[in-house]
Design an enzyme around this catalytic site. Sequence first.
Site, PDB file in Angstrom:
ATOM      1  N   LYS A   1     104.544  63.452  34.552  1.00  0.00           N
ATOM      2  CA  LYS A   1     105.470  64.579  34.450  1.00  0.00           C
ATOM      3  C   LYS A   1     106.527  64.201  33.428  1.00  0.00           C
ATOM      4  O   LYS A   1     107.226  63.206  33.580  1.00  0.00           O
ATOM      5  CB  LYS A   1     106.106  64.834  35.814  1.00  0.00           C
ATOM      6  CG  LYS A   1     107.080  65.993  35.837  1.00  0.00           C
ATOM      7  CD  LYS A   1     107.590  66.205  37.255  1.00  0.00           C
ATOM      8  CE  LYS A   1     108.550  67.360  37.355  1.00  0.00           C
ATOM      9  NZ  LYS A   1     109.022  67.545  38.742  1.00  0.00           N
TER      10      LYS A   1
ATOM     11  N   LYS B   1     102.097  67.509  33.434  1.00  0.00           N
ATOM     12  CA  LYS B   1     103.064  68.606  33.396  1.00  0.00           C
ATOM     13  C   LYS B   1     104.085  68.326  32.325  1.00  0.00           C
ATOM     14  O   LYS B   1     104.615  67.211  32.308  1.00  0.00           O
ATOM     15  CB  LYS B   1     103.737  68.688  34.777  1.00  0.00           C
ATOM     16  CG  LYS B   1     104.753  69.801  34.929  1.00  0.00           C
ATOM     17  CD  LYS B   1     105.395  69.767  36.313  1.00  0.00           C
ATOM     18  CE  LYS B   1     106.376  70.930  36.411  1.00  0.00           C
ATOM     19  NZ  LYS B   1     107.086  70.961  37.681  1.00  0.00           N
TER      20      LYS B   1
HETATM   21 ZN   LIG Z   1     112.183  67.510  41.867  1.00  0.00          ZN
END
Ligand SMILES: [Zn+2]
Length: 341
Positions: A204, A262
């Site tokens: 992420k 992501k």
């Molecule tokens: Zn978070």
Amino acid sequence: MPFPQDRPRRMRRNEALRSLVRETALAPDDLVWPLFVLPGKRVRNPVKSMPGVFQLSVDELVAEAQAGYEAGVRSVILFGIPEHKDEIGSGAYDENGIVPQAIRALKESVPGLIVMTDVCMCEYTDHGHCGILEPPRAGGPGQGLSVDNDATLPLLAKEAVAHAKAGADIVAPSDMMDGRVAAIRAALDAEDFGDVPILSYAAKFAGAFYGPFRDAAESAPREGPGVPKDRKGYQMDPGNWREALREVALDVAEGADMVMVKPAVPYLDIVRLIRDRFELPVAAYHVSGEYAMIKAAAERGWIDEARVVLETLLCCRRAGADLILTYYAKEAAGLLTGKRR
Ligand SMILES: [Zn+2]
């Protein structure tokens, strides 16, 4: 001039030939629909920066999920907006909190639906960070400007167990604390939830594409003394791909069942790298900023929204994503099932 014998165009002459040799398919059951749930009844707050996305009370959430299911969406992922936020994010692991309430209602009303839950602290902490903050330390630059990784782990584990108890099919930790997959796996197993898989937000990246989401989940970091101003201290640097592989390897070793990248489109090279090196299912999260950009251009009539959406999601699949989290899930499923006739 020699006539080229190898002519790829031969197989592009009509749709029947094109579909005969198409290498990648996009289907409604590849899609996961992120939904935001908050307390109350008959609440449907539009999210300004994400046209078509709402903060929903449980009753409205059920209706929305049902509509999605009818369009072909088989999975949702829930984000909770609690009544109260505090320093330690206690709403996150409340067994009667907003997400457990939503899970129970969905399981009862839409039994075929896969209910995933986001496991994180940022929607529940008053400072908006994904873990609890370290106490300020005396001396030295940047003192106290960090999230306490190890103190956060038991809270994330408790949150995952609370979701599993309510009936969650899959838990998805998004906090990026080191060691959280192992902590969550151990806690689930100890509570007899050995069958509940973990979808880890493994890679992420810290960046600007999450802005609209933070409006929707009311989870932007607050300004204040001792509060880090962004999430760069725990999310990944956008320039790093080797580190993404390292993050995935760690999560796999800790027991992740699926791994996520992501955002999606600016990071499709990372999706492809992970696809080539690991055997687990890979998810891509087409995030709020990516959604908002398509919406904004479509509203101005600058692009053909339906075609851009389907192309975008197909390209995520081609890069190697088995599943795609997208705010377009319901619309895309409708387009796909309509197309099949
Ligand atoms: Zn978070």
